[in-house]
Design an enzyme around this catalytic site. Structure first.
Site, PDB file in Angstrom:
ATOM      1  N   HIS A 161       0.842  -1.205   0.000  1.00 38.97           N
ATOM      2  CA  HIS A 161       0.000   0.000   0.000  1.00 38.97           C
ATOM      3  C   HIS A 161       0.881   1.259   0.000  1.00 38.97           C
ATOM      4  CE1 HIS A 161      -3.035   2.809   1.486  1.00 38.97           C
ATOM      5  NE2 HIS A 161      -3.900   1.871   1.764  1.00 38.97           N
ATOM      6  N   GLU A 261      -1.105   1.368  -5.236  1.00 36.96           N
ATOM      7  CA  GLU A 261      -0.794   0.126  -4.530  1.00 36.96           C
ATOM      8  C   GLU A 261      -0.784  -1.067  -5.478  1.00 36.96           C
ATOM      9  OE1 GLU A 261      -3.873  -0.118  -1.489  1.00 36.96           O
ATOM     10  OE2 GLU A 261      -4.055   2.052  -1.576  1.00 36.96           O
TER      11      GLU A 261
HETATM   12  C1  BG6 Z   1      -7.103   1.854   0.601  1.00 37.84           C
HETATM   13  C2  BG6 Z   1      -8.539   1.428   0.538  1.00 37.84           C
HETATM   14  O1  BG6 Z   1      -6.290   0.862   0.076  1.00 37.84           O
HETATM   15  O2  BG6 Z   1      -6.751   2.059   1.969  1.00 37.84           O
HETATM   16  C3  BG6 Z   1      -9.408   2.501   1.169  1.00 37.84           C
HETATM   17  O3  BG6 Z   1      -8.926   1.189  -0.811  1.00 37.84           O
HETATM   18  C4  BG6 Z   1      -8.954   2.759   2.601  1.00 37.84           C
HETATM   19  O4  BG6 Z   1     -10.778   2.097   1.133  1.00 37.84           O
HETATM   20  C5  BG6 Z   1      -7.477   3.097   2.588  1.00 37.84           C
HETATM   21  O5  BG6 Z   1      -9.708   3.818   3.150  1.00 37.84           O
HETATM   22  C6  BG6 Z   1      -6.893   3.342   3.982  1.00 37.84           C
HETATM   23  O6  BG6 Z   1      -7.189   2.292   4.821  1.00 37.84           O
HETATM   24  P1  BG6 Z   1      -6.786   2.332   6.349  1.00 37.84           P
HETATM   25  O7  BG6 Z   1      -7.360   1.086   6.960  1.00 37.84           O
HETATM   26  O8  BG6 Z   1      -5.277   2.360   6.394  1.00 37.84           O
HETATM   27  O9  BG6 Z   1      -7.376   3.600   6.918  1.00 37.84           O
END
Ligand code: BG6
Length: 291
Positions: A161, A261
Site C-alpha cells: 500500500h 498500490e
Molecule cells: C485503501 C482502501 O487501500 O486504503 C481505502 O482502498 C482505505 O478504502 C485506505 O480507506 C486506507 O485504509 P486504512 O485502513 O489504512 O485507513
C-alpha cells in the site's frame, strides 16, 4: 565499528517500536519491525519518495500512516466478518528480522518473516510463512512471498500500500490506466478510466488487468510503480472530509500524498494449495537524476 554496522543500524525505537535504519551510497530507508513497514525511503539528494503522516501513530498494534503498509491476508474489509481488522493483521504484527546485508555500497537487502501466532490463528486459521524482502538502492523493491504451510488450500488478497509523496495533488496525473476497468469504492460502480487519472475529489479505486508500470507525474519529478504477481492496482486519496475525520492525518494531508498500490485485490485473489507460494513484488523508482 565496521562499515556494515554503520550502514544498517538496528534497534532504534520510536515509542518502543523498533526499526532499522539503512543508509547506503544511493538511498536511506527506515523499516519498522511492526508490520515490516518501510516508513521512509529517500534517494541521496532527493526528497523522500514515500509520504509519511506527521500525525502517524507509532504505537504497538496500530498501523503507521504512510510509507508502505503490508495489507495481508486480506485487502480492505474482511469479506465475511466486518469486525475483523481492515487490511488484515500483517501490518500491525511484529515481524522477525532474518537478514540485513549489504549487497554492495549502493544496495542493501533486508528480509523479514511473519509466522502464525495464537492471535493470527484466531483471526485467520491457516498455517503460513510470509516473507518480505526489501531492497534499498536507487530503486526500492518489496517482494512479499506467501507460502502455504497448511494441509488445506487457502486464499489471500493483499496489497503493498505505497503512499507516494507529491507536491500538490491537484497538479499530478497518473499514466498507464487509460481504458482500464475499475471498481469505484466511493460510488460502488464499475467504470472505465478515460485517459490519464487526475485527482480533484476522493479517489478509491481498484483497477483491473493493469499493465505495469504506472507513472505518477508530479511537478518536479516522475515516480514509477512497477509490479509483478499483481493484476490489480489500487489508487487512493481520501480528499478533504475523510482526511479531516482521520485521527492520524493532518487536515490538509491529502494534498501531498497519493497511494498507488500493487495489489492482489478481490478479483485477483491468490488460491494457494499446500506448499504452494506466491510473490507480489512492487518496485518504486523516480526519474529525478541523483545530483
Ligand atoms: C485503501 C482502501 O487501500 O486504503 C481505502 O482502498 C482505505 O478504502 C485506505 O480507506 C486506507 O485504509 P486504512 O485502513 O489504512 O485507513
Amino acid at each position: 565499528m565496521t562499515q556494515q554496522e554503520k550502514m544498517i543500524k538496528h534497534k532504534q525505537s520510536i515509542n518502543d517500536l523498533r526499526y532499522i535504519e539503512i543508509s547506503n551510497m544511493s538511498a536511506r530507508a527506515k523499516i519498522a519491525l511492526q508490520g515490516a513497514h518501510v516508513f521512509h525511503y529517500e534517494r541521496v539528494d532527493e526528497k523522500p519518495l514515500l509520504w509519511l503522516s506527521k500525525k502517524s501513530f507509532f504505537e504497538k498494534g496500530k498501523a503507521i500512516r504512510g510509507g508502505i503498509p503490508v495489507c495481508w491476508p486480506w485487502f480492505g474489509k474482511h469479506p465475511t466478518n466486518s469486525e475483523l481488522p481492515q487490511h488484515g493483521f500483517a501490518r500491525s504484527s511484529v515481524w522477525e528480522l532474518l537478514e540485513a546485508e549489504e549487497i554492495d555500497g549502493h544496495t542493501t537487502k533486508v528480509l523479514l518473516q511473519l509466522q502464525p501466532s495464537a492471535e493470527s490463528l484466531q483471526l485467520w486459521p491457516h498455517k503460513f510463512e510470509l516473507l518480505l524482502a526489501i531492497i534499498v538502492g536507487r530503486t526500492l523493491t518489496l517482494a512479499l512471498t506467501t507460502r502455504n504451510c497448511d494441509t488445506q488450500p487457502f486464499e489471500i488478497t493483499a496489497a503493498l500500500h505505497s503512499y507516494l509523496a507529491v507536491e500538490n495533488i491537484e497538479k499530478v496525473y497518473v499514466e498507464g490506466l487509460a481504458d482500464k476497468s475499475f471498481f469505484d469504492k466511493v460510488t460502488g460502480e464499475n467504470r472505465t478510466q478515460q485517459g490519464k487519472l487526475t485527482v480533484c475529489q476522493e479517489v478509491d479505486r481498484v483497477y483491473r488487468k493493469v499493465d505495469y508500470p504506472l507513472t505518477l507525474h508530479d511537478q518536479a519529478r516522475t515516480l514509477h510503480v512497477d509490479a509483478q504477481g499483481s493484476s490489480t492496482a489500487v489508487v487512493w486519496n481520501p480528499w478533504i472530509e475523510k482526511c479531516v475525520a482521520m485521527a492520524d492525518m493532518k487536515d490538509d494531508s491529502y494534498k501531498t500524498m497519493l497511494c498507488i498500490e500493487a495489489a492482489n485485490a478481490p478479483g485477483d485473489a491468490c488460491m494457494l494449495t499446500p506448499r504452494e507460494e506466491h510473490t507480489l513484488t512492487s518496485v518504486i523508482s523516480s526519474d529525478q537524476e541523483i545530483l
